[in-house]
Structures are given as C-alpha cells and as structure tokens.
Design a protein around this motif. Sequence first.
Motif, PDB file in Angstrom:
ATOM      1  N   GLY A 164       0.883  -1.298   0.070  1.00 20.19           N
ATOM      2  CA  GLY A 164       0.080  -0.056   0.138  1.00 20.19           C
ATOM      3  C   GLY A 164       0.879   1.216  -0.109  1.00 20.19           C
ATOM      4  O   GLY A 164       1.857   1.127  -0.280  1.00 20.19           O
ATOM      5  N   GLU A 165       0.084   2.263   0.360  1.00 23.53           N
ATOM      6  CA  GLU A 165       0.765   3.672   0.455  1.00 23.53           C
ATOM      7  C   GLU A 165       1.653   3.898   1.463  1.00 23.53           C
ATOM      8  O   GLU A 165       2.950   4.089   1.732  1.00 23.53           O
ATOM      9  N   GLY A 166       1.041   4.155   2.718  1.00 22.35           N
ATOM     10  CA  GLY A 166       1.551   4.497   3.955  1.00 22.35           C
ATOM     11  C   GLY A 166       0.839   4.177   4.942  1.00 22.35           C
ATOM     12  O   GLY A 166      -0.701   4.311   4.736  1.00 22.35           O
ATOM     13  N   PRO A 167       0.960   4.261   6.422  1.00 18.97           N
ATOM     14  CA  PRO A 167       0.251   3.899   7.232  1.00 18.97           C
ATOM     15  C   PRO A 167      -0.894   5.213   7.644  1.00 18.97           C
ATOM     16  O   PRO A 167      -0.510   6.288   7.515  1.00 18.97           O
ATOM     17  N   GLY A 168      -2.008   4.844   8.069  1.00 19.45           N
ATOM     18  CA  GLY A 168      -2.871   5.920   8.372  1.00 19.45           C
ATOM     19  C   GLY A 168      -3.005   6.034   9.848  1.00 19.45           C
ATOM     20  O   GLY A 168      -2.127   5.505  10.555  1.00 19.45           O
TER      21      GLY A 168
ATOM     22  N   GLU B  53      -3.047   2.472  11.693  1.00 23.22           N
ATOM     23  CA  GLU B  53      -2.016   1.734  11.615  1.00 23.22           C
ATOM     24  C   GLU B  53      -1.065   2.261  12.341  1.00 23.22           C
ATOM     25  O   GLU B  53      -0.093   1.566  12.990  1.00 23.22           O
TER      26      GLU B  53
ATOM     27  N   PRO C  29       0.072  -2.465   9.146  1.00 23.69           N
ATOM     28  CA  PRO C  29      -0.679  -2.179   8.034  1.00 23.69           C
ATOM     29  C   PRO C  29      -2.108  -2.411   7.899  1.00 23.69           C
ATOM     30  O   PRO C  29      -2.451  -3.674   8.245  1.00 23.69           O
ATOM     31  N   PHE C  30      -2.713  -1.768   7.216  1.00 23.06           N
ATOM     32  CA  PHE C  30      -4.158  -2.030   6.807  1.00 23.06           C
ATOM     33  C   PHE C  30      -4.895  -2.694   8.038  1.00 23.06           C
ATOM     34  O   PHE C  30      -5.326  -3.781   7.835  1.00 23.06           O
TER      35      PHE C  30
ATOM     36  N   ALA D 256     -10.073   0.846   5.376  1.00 18.90           N
ATOM     37  CA  ALA D 256      -9.393   0.049   4.194  1.00 18.90           C
ATOM     38  C   ALA D 256      -8.765  -1.167   4.288  1.00 18.90           C
ATOM     39  O   ALA D 256      -9.079  -2.091   3.420  1.00 18.90           O
TER      40      ALA D 256
ATOM     41  N   ASN E 266       4.031  -1.410   3.219  1.00 19.66           N
ATOM     42  CA  ASN E 266       3.604  -0.096   2.427  1.00 19.66           C
ATOM     43  C   ASN E 266       4.804   0.458   1.868  1.00 19.66           C
ATOM     44  O   ASN E 266       5.975  -0.067   2.239  1.00 19.66           O
TER      45      ASN E 266
ATOM     46  N   HIS F 115      -6.523   1.269  -4.955  1.00 13.78           N
ATOM     47  CA  HIS F 115      -6.244   1.189  -3.434  1.00 13.78           C
ATOM     48  C   HIS F 115      -7.532   0.835  -2.864  1.00 13.78           C
ATOM     49  O   HIS F 115      -8.742   1.490  -3.135  1.00 13.78           O
TER      50      HIS F 115
HETATM   51  N1  URA Z   1      -3.547   2.826   3.438  1.00 11.00           N
HETATM   52  C1  URA Z   1      -2.361   2.286   3.092  1.00 11.00           C
HETATM   53  O1  URA Z   1      -1.881   2.763   1.982  1.00 11.00           O
HETATM   54  N2  URA Z   1      -1.726   1.357   3.960  1.00 11.00           N
HETATM   55  C2  URA Z   1      -2.065   1.364   5.262  1.00 11.00           C
HETATM   56  O2  URA Z   1      -1.415   0.510   5.781  1.00 11.00           O
HETATM   57  C3  URA Z   1      -3.563   1.659   5.658  1.00 11.00           C
HETATM   58  C4  URA Z   1      -4.143   2.482   4.697  1.00 11.00           C
END
Ligand code: URA
Length: 301
Positions: free
Chosen positions: A141-145, A148, A154-155, A159, A181, A266
């Motif tokens: 994925g992109e990065g932690p929210g 997370e 992650p995730f 999402a 991520n 995503h």
């Molecule tokens: N969106 C992401 O791209 N990564 C995550 O870990 C959570 C949400």
Amino acid sequence: MALTLDPELRRALAERVRYCHEMGIYDFYRREPGPAGLMESGSAASEIVSAGLPSASTVLRSELREEISARKSVAVPSIAEGNILEIVSPKAEYGVADPAAALKLIREDLGDCTRCKLHQQGRKQIVFGVGNPRAELMFVGEGPGADEDTQGEPFVGRAGQLLNNMIKAMGLQREDVYIANIVKCRPPGNRTPEPDECETCSPFLMRQIAAIKPKVVVALGATAAKNLLAMNSSLGDLRGRFYDFKPAGSLVDSSWPGARLAVTYHPAYLLRDPRQKGEAWKDLQMVMKYLGIESPKKAAE
Ligand code: URA
C-alpha cells in the motif's frame, strides 16, 4: 558535492550494483573521476566503481547505457541517490535462508528510523509489515494511516477491512499473505508520501521483498504502483497486466526468478467509489489465475 543523477542512470546503477552482488562482488570503493569523468562529471555514479568491474570508463558508460535501453519493459524501482551507499553495503540478512529471520534482521537494521522527515512529523511508531514471511502473494500500500500508526500494523483500519475482504474473496486468509507499505511512517494528515520519503524507505521494502521472494506483488493504488514500477502513468493505464519485478539494489536469491507485479485500486479508493470494485476484482482474478487459486467467491462486498 551536490548529488545529481539522471533517474535512468540512477536505476541502471542500482541494477548494476544488484548484478555485482549476484556475482558475489560486495566491495566498492570511491575514486575521483578522471579528467573525462567516468560518466557525467560530478555525479554519484561517476564516483562509485565496483572493485570487480572493468575500469575503462567508456566500457562502463556504454554498458550502463545499454542496460538503460534493455530495461525498457522491465520494472526497476527507483533508488534515492543518497541511498546508493546504503545499497552497496552488504546486508545482515544476506545468506540467511529463513525469511522470518531475514525480516527480523531487516527490522533491526531499520531501528528507530530517523532517515527521513516523517520521523519528526507525528508518527507514533514504524509500521514495518505483517504476514507470512514465505508468502506467495504480497500487497504493498501507500503508507500507514492513523489506525495503523496506533496499532503498528498495516491495513487495520477501514481500508484494511476491505483489503481483508478482498483477500478472503481470493480464497486466502490475511495470514497467508504479506502486507507492507511504500513508507513505514504515517505521513501527517494522511497526505501522500513525498518522493524523498518514498525513496528513503524504498531499500527496506526492497529488502523485505527480496527476503520473502513472493510470486506476485500487488501494488495497491497509484503511489505504490508508481514507486514500485518507477513509472508515472495513470493507475488506469498501469492496471490489467503483469510486470516482471525484481527489487532493485538488493541481493536476490539466484533461485528466485523475481515476482510478477500487478496493479489495482487502493481499498480506500474503492470505499470512496465502490463502482470500481468489479475492475479491482478482475485484477485479483488475474493474480489468482497465475497463482493457481480457484475461488467461487465474488468480489469483496
Ligand atoms: N492505507 C495504506 O496505504 N496503508 C495502510 O497501511 C493503511 C491504509
């Protein structure tokens, strides 16, 4: 000296370093460029020469140029110029056969990372990655929210729930796959990670992929796709096909042919526009077919 390196040359250099590692060459030294310069004068590439490579500058220059043109259809992730020395140094996990042990060493090497500005922009913790160290399928994925960042995994937010459903619809469990991520620290306000942040984090993701040796990597969303493929096309253009993928700058097991990389939407985007779930399901079915997974289930609800 300012490090300015043409992105194509940078990727070619990263590939060359990976090739050297595969040949068992780990020792690199810096030398001053000659009067004509090894390559573009003043570039990082001009200063880094493998001890095992021919020293003739013209040979290296033309070989790198050939590598650039030969690689047109192959995905080669970008490597930050400042990461070149990170890439060329041997890594603790090299030669460690057990992927779980290798991942542990990569995590230890990452430490309490302060390599990019995200470490001082409110992150609570590093979100390294989770799942089966021997996974055939990996999601990036992109990065932690916020969720997370709080839970260190992650995730795990909304999402993440949809990603779990997508994984189940494929006939798999979350524990079967590996999830990571592009960046391991939460960008403030959930903004898109900036190029320098992605590039600084990239060697660690590449090392994770090299340790896990998945058959398929699925890039979730445009940020993951563009960073993994080093391509700037739209998500719509990147979907619908496989790319050959090897993690640049990492020593890879010679018995591993690399992964196939697929791109899909995503999950957060699918939450905003559920009409695209059918398209995402087509992407996942392409992956299932390649992995030999049969599932009667329909697309995640
Ligand atoms: N969106 C992401 O791209 N990564 C995550 O870990 C959570 C949400």
